[in-house]
Motif scaffolding. Structure first.
Motif, PDB file in Angstrom:
ATOM      1  N   LEU A  47       0.823  -1.212   0.000  1.00  0.00           N
ATOM      2  CA  LEU A  47       0.000   0.000   0.000  1.00  0.00           C
ATOM      3  C   LEU A  47       0.852   1.255   0.000  1.00  0.00           C
ATOM      4  O   LEU A  47       0.538   2.241  -0.675  1.00  0.00           O
ATOM      5  CB  LEU A  47      -0.919   0.001   1.219  1.00  0.00           C
ATOM      6  CG  LEU A  47      -2.041  -1.039   1.224  1.00  0.00           C
ATOM      7  CD1 LEU A  47      -2.690  -1.115   2.602  1.00  0.00           C
ATOM      8  CD2 LEU A  47      -3.088  -0.701   0.160  1.00  0.00           C
ATOM      9  N   SER A  51       0.778   4.136  -2.784  1.00  0.00           N
ATOM     10  CA  SER A  51       0.330   5.478  -2.400  1.00  0.00           C
ATOM     11  C   SER A  51       1.402   6.514  -2.691  1.00  0.00           C
ATOM     12  O   SER A  51       1.092   7.652  -3.075  1.00  0.00           O
ATOM     13  CB  SER A  51      -0.061   5.511  -0.923  1.00  0.00           C
ATOM     14  OG  SER A  51       1.060   5.320  -0.082  1.00  0.00           O
ATOM     15  N   GLN A  75      -1.034  11.913   4.184  1.00  0.00           N
ATOM     16  CA  GLN A  75      -1.772  11.181   3.165  1.00  0.00           C
ATOM     17  C   GLN A  75      -1.094   9.856   2.830  1.00  0.00           C
ATOM     18  O   GLN A  75      -1.762   8.836   2.612  1.00  0.00           O
ATOM     19  CB  GLN A  75      -1.927  12.044   1.910  1.00  0.00           C
ATOM     20  CG  GLN A  75      -2.844  13.233   2.091  1.00  0.00           C
ATOM     21  CD  GLN A  75      -3.147  13.961   0.795  1.00  0.00           C
ATOM     22  OE1 GLN A  75      -3.032  13.396  -0.295  1.00  0.00           O
ATOM     23  NE2 GLN A  75      -3.555  15.220   0.906  1.00  0.00           N
ATOM     24  N   LYS A  78      -1.880   7.477   5.821  1.00  0.00           N
ATOM     25  CA  LYS A  78      -3.273   7.027   5.807  1.00  0.00           C
ATOM     26  C   LYS A  78      -3.502   5.998   4.703  1.00  0.00           C
ATOM     27  O   LYS A  78      -4.157   4.968   4.922  1.00  0.00           O
ATOM     28  CB  LYS A  78      -4.200   8.225   5.631  1.00  0.00           C
ATOM     29  CG  LYS A  78      -4.277   9.121   6.857  1.00  0.00           C
ATOM     30  CD  LYS A  78      -5.200  10.317   6.634  1.00  0.00           C
ATOM     31  CE  LYS A  78      -5.255  11.190   7.878  1.00  0.00           C
ATOM     32  NZ  LYS A  78      -6.132  12.371   7.688  1.00  0.00           N
ATOM     33  N   SER A  79      -2.949   6.250   3.527  1.00  0.00           N
ATOM     34  CA  SER A  79      -3.106   5.309   2.415  1.00  0.00           C
ATOM     35  C   SER A  79      -2.395   3.990   2.694  1.00  0.00           C
ATOM     36  O   SER A  79      -2.831   2.926   2.246  1.00  0.00           O
ATOM     37  CB  SER A  79      -2.562   5.928   1.117  1.00  0.00           C
ATOM     38  OG  SER A  79      -3.308   7.071   0.750  1.00  0.00           O
ATOM     39  N   SER A  80      -1.283   4.052   3.425  1.00  0.00           N
ATOM     40  CA  SER A  80      -0.506   2.851   3.734  1.00  0.00           C
ATOM     41  C   SER A  80      -1.238   1.905   4.676  1.00  0.00           C
ATOM     42  O   SER A  80      -0.906   0.718   4.761  1.00  0.00           O
ATOM     43  CB  SER A  80       0.837   3.237   4.352  1.00  0.00           C
ATOM     44  OG  SER A  80       1.610   4.007   3.446  1.00  0.00           O
ATOM     45  N   THR A  82      -4.748   1.741   4.659  1.00  0.00           N
ATOM     46  CA  THR A  82      -6.117   1.590   4.155  1.00  0.00           C
ATOM     47  C   THR A  82      -6.579   0.130   4.269  1.00  0.00           C
ATOM     48  O   THR A  82      -5.940  -0.777   3.744  1.00  0.00           O
ATOM     49  CB  THR A  82      -6.213   2.044   2.688  1.00  0.00           C
ATOM     50  OG1 THR A  82      -5.845   3.420   2.592  1.00  0.00           O
ATOM     51  CG2 THR A  82      -7.637   1.876   2.174  1.00  0.00           C
ATOM     52  N   GLY A  83      -7.674  -0.072   4.965  1.00  0.00           N
ATOM     53  CA  GLY A  83      -8.224  -1.409   5.112  1.00  0.00           C
ATOM     54  C   GLY A  83      -7.542  -2.273   6.157  1.00  0.00           C
ATOM     55  O   GLY A  83      -7.973  -3.406   6.405  1.00  0.00           O
ATOM     56  N   ALA A  87     -11.947   1.749  11.710  1.00  0.00           N
ATOM     57  CA  ALA A  87     -12.329   3.137  11.429  1.00  0.00           C
ATOM     58  C   ALA A  87     -12.029   4.063  12.592  1.00  0.00           C
ATOM     59  O   ALA A  87     -11.744   5.254  12.403  1.00  0.00           O
ATOM     60  CB  ALA A  87     -13.811   3.196  11.067  1.00  0.00           C
ATOM     61  N   VAL A  91      -5.386   7.410  13.185  1.00  0.00           N
ATOM     62  CA  VAL A  91      -4.394   7.406  12.108  1.00  0.00           C
ATOM     63  C   VAL A  91      -3.609   8.717  12.095  1.00  0.00           C
ATOM     64  O   VAL A  91      -2.415   8.736  11.790  1.00  0.00           O
ATOM     65  CB  VAL A  91      -5.064   7.150  10.742  1.00  0.00           C
ATOM     66  CG1 VAL A  91      -4.003   7.059   9.641  1.00  0.00           C
ATOM     67  CG2 VAL A  91      -5.876   5.868  10.775  1.00  0.00           C
TER      68      VAL A  91
END
Length: 242
Positions: A47, A51, A75, A78-80, A82-83, A87, A91
């Motif tokens: 990820l 990203s 950013q 956060k993208s690293s 993801t999933g 929730a 982060v």
């Protein structure tokens, strides 16, 4: 290695004079664990690399002309994840911790032989600088690992507005030299074929590639060393000409 006629030597930072203590994605996973979450470092790696390409394309040069560099890294973080995180996970707190830690010896160490190289160059009366595609934290990083005092100047792509292999960043370095210096009197040392080796050559400089995987380097790269210590030996023995 003969350095006769060389007045200025610049070095790349990441993977040249700086090394990660552990792979970045492993450190990301370690920090997530500090926040109470277990994630797979290899998933973070996949990820993270994706990203980085996406965000760098949208906001080049750490977002210099579009967003602040801290937001750029937030950013990325956060993208690293993801999933991989619930929730409710903090982060932003993880990102803040990572941004700070990547200024320090928690994440960085000197490349083996780097101090010896700098001492050899200084002993020859050569001016020494850094040219790096990096954000403003580089100054703190070099100071924190006790390398900062070795350099006459440090240039980051974020500060000057253009990145290697752009010829302008090498031209900028020559302007930082105290006195006149011609491109033919300059040498750049780095680990990336396109950004460091070819970029410097296109600017009229000499260049040396320090890359552990020398088997993957193009035949056109004539001056290639597996590591800085191998380069040090070549300089000491004065056994090839640039």
């Amino acid at each position: 290695m003969s350095l006769r006629g060389i007045k200025l030597v610049t070095l790349d930072a990441t993977n040249t004079i700086l090394k990660f203590r552990v792979p970045p994605w492993q450190y990301y996973a370690d920090v997530a664990q500090d926040f109470g979450f277990t994630v797979d470092a290899q998933q973070v790696k996949t990820l993270s690399l994706k990203s980085f390409k996406t965000i760098d394309k949208k906001h080049p040069n750490f977002g210099r002309d579009t967003i602040c560099w801290e937001e750029w890294w937030r950013q990325i973080v956060k993208s690293s994840f993801t999933g991989l995180l619930p929730a409710a996970a903090d982060v932003d707190g993880i990102a803040k911790r990572l941004i700070e830690d990547f200024k320090t010896t928690k994440c960085w160490c000197k490349a083996h032989g780097s101090e010896k190289l700098l001492t050899l160059l200084r002993g020859k009366g050569i001016s020494i600088g850094v040219i790096s595609n990096y954000d403003p934290r580089l100054y703190e990083v070099l100071t924190n690992i006790s390398l900062g005092s070795h350099f006459d100047f440090v240039i980051t792509s974020y500060d000057v507005g253009f990145s290697k292999p752009d010829k302008r960043i090498f031209d900028y370095a020559m302007q930082e030299f105290k006195g006149f210096v011609a491109p033919s009197e300059c040498l750049h040392i780095g680990d990336d074929v396109e950004k460091d080796y070819e970029g410097a050559r296109a600017a009229g400089w000499h260049s040396v590639l320090v890359n552990v995987d020398v088997t993957e380097t193009p035949p056109a790269c004539k001056h290639v060393f597996t590591d800085i210590e191998a380069l040090n030996l070549a300089i000491q023995h004065d056994n090839f000409v640039l």
